[in-house]
Design an enzyme around this catalytic site. Structure first.
Site, PDB file in Angstrom:
ATOM      1  N   ASN A 110       0.826  -1.214   0.000  1.00  0.00           N
ATOM      2  CA  ASN A 110       0.000   0.000   0.000  1.00  0.00           C
ATOM      3  C   ASN A 110       0.859   1.262   0.000  1.00  0.00           C
ATOM      4  O   ASN A 110       0.509   2.260   0.603  1.00  0.00           O
ATOM      5  CB  ASN A 110      -0.917  -0.025   1.242  1.00  0.00           C
ATOM      6  CG  ASN A 110      -1.931   1.099   1.242  1.00  0.00           C
ATOM      7  OD1 ASN A 110      -2.619   1.318   0.258  1.00  0.00           O
ATOM      8  ND2 ASN A 110      -2.030   1.819   2.351  1.00  0.00           N
ATOM      9  N   GLY A 112       1.857   3.060  -2.730  1.00  0.00           N
ATOM     10  CA  GLY A 112       1.743   3.920  -3.901  1.00  0.00           C
ATOM     11  C   GLY A 112       0.680   4.987  -3.789  1.00  0.00           C
ATOM     12  O   GLY A 112      -0.340   4.812  -3.118  1.00  0.00           O
ATOM     13  N   LYS A 123      -3.272   5.360  -3.358  1.00  0.00           N
ATOM     14  CA  LYS A 123      -4.049   4.792  -4.453  1.00  0.00           C
ATOM     15  C   LYS A 123      -5.183   3.920  -3.938  1.00  0.00           C
ATOM     16  O   LYS A 123      -6.242   3.820  -4.562  1.00  0.00           O
ATOM     17  CB  LYS A 123      -3.136   3.971  -5.370  1.00  0.00           C
ATOM     18  CG  LYS A 123      -3.822   3.519  -6.641  1.00  0.00           C
ATOM     19  CD  LYS A 123      -2.869   2.830  -7.600  1.00  0.00           C
ATOM     20  CE  LYS A 123      -3.589   2.491  -8.894  1.00  0.00           C
ATOM     21  NZ  LYS A 123      -2.705   1.769  -9.845  1.00  0.00           N
ATOM     22  N   GLN A 186       7.304   0.757   5.145  1.00  0.00           N
ATOM     23  CA  GLN A 186       8.545   0.301   4.547  1.00  0.00           C
ATOM     24  C   GLN A 186       9.603   1.376   4.777  1.00  0.00           C
ATOM     25  O   GLN A 186       9.306   2.469   5.247  1.00  0.00           O
ATOM     26  CB  GLN A 186       8.358   0.001   3.066  1.00  0.00           C
ATOM     27  CG  GLN A 186       8.024   1.186   2.179  1.00  0.00           C
ATOM     28  CD  GLN A 186       7.814   0.778   0.732  1.00  0.00           C
ATOM     29  OE1 GLN A 186       6.712   0.904   0.213  1.00  0.00           O
ATOM     30  NE2 GLN A 186       8.848   0.300   0.072  1.00  0.00           N
ATOM     31  N   LYS A 385      -4.514   0.138 -13.100  1.00  0.00           N
ATOM     32  CA  LYS A 385      -3.366   1.038 -13.222  1.00  0.00           C
ATOM     33  C   LYS A 385      -3.723   2.329 -13.948  1.00  0.00           C
ATOM     34  O   LYS A 385      -2.956   3.284 -13.946  1.00  0.00           O
ATOM     35  CB  LYS A 385      -2.232   0.345 -13.995  1.00  0.00           C
ATOM     36  CG  LYS A 385      -1.769  -0.979 -13.404  1.00  0.00           C
ATOM     37  CD  LYS A 385      -1.027  -0.786 -12.104  1.00  0.00           C
ATOM     38  CE  LYS A 385      -0.454  -2.102 -11.601  1.00  0.00           C
ATOM     39  NZ  LYS A 385       0.171  -1.963 -10.259  1.00  0.00           N
TER      40      LYS A 385
END
Length: 497
Positions: A110, A112, A123, A186, A385
């Site tokens: 998650n 992006g 997103k 991250q 996308k």
């Protein structure tokens, strides 16, 4: 943007003098990193991330001098045991796997943003179907599993520093659901200057554009470093199902989960058949007798056409992964996961050339025991996308139930039509403004729309439809229109009244 990969063992060039030259630069990098760590005070997580970044810069400098080249002669199609057909697996339903469902964790990548579709924020917060977001649908799916089978499958979100704050606010609305939701970030690494390989910043508190999340291959270390991996193991969890948050086909599958448990595989990668639209997708190969994930950027230019041939490389990686948690912990602790580097060349807002050192989560397949792929139906790969993808999932081509999208049985073909919407539709806001309602497309094969085009309500599209409004022209497709194998061009304005 250019990108380049290194890391599959092959021919090397260079020598000891190169190592000395790289070492001088690396010493300067170490000084910058130590300075940032000292300024940050007693921030152990930050110190860990800077040390990990330092290690990757060291790898980059070494591989830059001692060039690693893929030996194409060693690249073979995967052995039969490397990729199993989904249809060959034992068919089971959720009722048959309640004993192992409680040992599963679902993790969504998650990190992006929705910027490529003209949206602000994560997103996962984009509305994709009936006013519901990617995250809404994911929670519904797991909520249904937990309710129907009396289990407690948790949802884990791996955020980046770009999505963390907004995601933490968004998930509050699920407080009353029966899905335990956890998040972790991250890593956050400093971009490095392309000319000197030194970090572009010397302070933890520098602007956001000085930093980057180092790809989803960072999952393994970040999951471990935050303590969540150990926590889940202590709670009796055994496997994690990892997928991109924007893949609406990536749902918990009882057949694959049972196969995972029965075979004691440490790692399973879902692949699916390539089409002409997927020729650049990474694929499982046999490299020098071992399973590998090969990406197009690793392939020498003279062999890229060969890589794109569907006859030789018939499958591609969906990034749906099933991984044994204890095995992941073991490999992180042993520092075995030396994932192939992706050198991502960028530029800052003032034009400074920088490099981001990234890794991909699928590259770890070569390190796990009994790792293999499963060739799954195309329905398990339904990424959104672009607005062309959004067009498909919002249409009557799919039916939604309990957060799951499945193709409408009324469609004759099992594959989705090819849809190409032009730049006027690129942003979600513009896309929504140009369709009064989603068109009926059960019998559509191909749609291409270019220019200033608007669609009225209840339009039906069948066969091949091409709509082209040339520069300065405008086309209105009227309410209730049926376009069957039509080419529409020119200038057409219709006013609803």
């Amino acid at each position: 943007m250019q990108s380049k990969r290194h890391g599959i063992s092959g021919h090397t060039r260079g020598g000891s003098r190169d190592k000395i030259e790289a070492g001088g630069t690396l010493g300067a990098v170490r000084q910058v990193m130590d300075g940032m760590i000292e300024k940050a005070g007693n921030d152990k997580r930050f110190a860990q991330e800077m040390n990990d970044c330092y290690d990757q810069i060291g790898r980059y400098l070494q591989e830059k001098k001692v060039r690693v080249e893929l030996d194409w002669e060693k690249v073979k199609s995967p052995k039969p045991e490397y990729v199993l057909g989904y249809k060959t697996l034992k068919k089971v339903g959720f009722d048959d796997i309640t004993d192992i469902l409680s040992k599963l964790v679902v993790l969504k990548l998650n990190g992006g943003l929705g910027t490529t579709m003209g949206c602000v924020g994560p997103k996962s917060a984009i509305e994709v179907r009936d006013g519901q977001t990617f995250l809404d649908l994911t929670v519904q799916q797991i909520e249904y599993i937990n309710t129907e089978h009396n289990v407690d499958v948790p949802l884990i979100l791996m955020n980046s520093f770009n999505t963390h704050d907004d995601t933490d606010k968004i998930i509050k609305k699920y407080a009353n659901s029966n899905v335990p939701i956890y998040t972790f970030n991250q890593s956050q690494w400093p971009r490095i200057k392309a000319d000197t390989s030194l970090p572009i910043t010397t302070s933890k508190d520098s602007p956001t554009e000085m930093w980057y999340p180092p790809g989803h291959g960072d999952l393994y270390k970040s999951f471990y470093n935050c303590g969540m991996l150990q926590q889940l193991i202590d709670e009796g969890k055994e496997w994690v199902f990892v997928s991109n948050v924007d893949n609406l086909g990536a749902t918990v599958d009882p057949v694959i989960l049972r196969h995972l448990a029965n075979t004691d595989a440490e790692y399973i990668m879902e692949v699916t058949d390539k089409t002409k639209a997927d020729i650049k997708g990474g694929t499982i190969i046999d490299y020098d007798g071992q399973i590998r994930l090969l990406e197009i950027a690793q392939v020498p230019k003279e062999h890229q056409d060969d890589f794109k041939r569907v006859k030789k490389f018939k499958i591609f990686n969906t990034n749906n992964l099933w991984i044994n948690l204890k095995s992941m912990k073991r490999l992180v602790e042993e520092d075995q996961l030396q994932l192939d580097l992706i050198i991502n060349k960028k530029a800052t807002s003032d034009g400074t050339p920088v490099i981001q050192l990234e890794t991909a989560v699928g590259a770890a397949i070569k390190y796990f025991d009994r790792a293999h792929g499963i060739n799954v139906p195309r329905s398990r790969f339904l990424p959104v996308k672009s607005t062309s993808d959004l067009f498909l999932v919002t249409s009557n081509l799919y039916i939604m139930e309990n957060g799951y999208l499945r193709m409408n049985p009324a469609r004759t073909f099992s594959t989705a039509p090819i849809v190409k919407l032009g730049d006027h539709f690129k942003k979600v806001k513009d896309y929504l403004a140009r369709f009064k309602t989603p068109p009926q497309i059960l019998e559509l094969d191909h749609l291409s729309v270019t220019g200033d085009v608007f669609f009225g309500a209840n339009v039906t599209l069948t066969g091949t439809v091409i709509v082209v409004a040339n520069h300065g022209a405008h086309i209105d497709i009227p309410r209730g229109a049926v376009l069957n194998d039509k080419v529409v061009s020119g200038d057409l304005r219709i006013l609803d009244h």
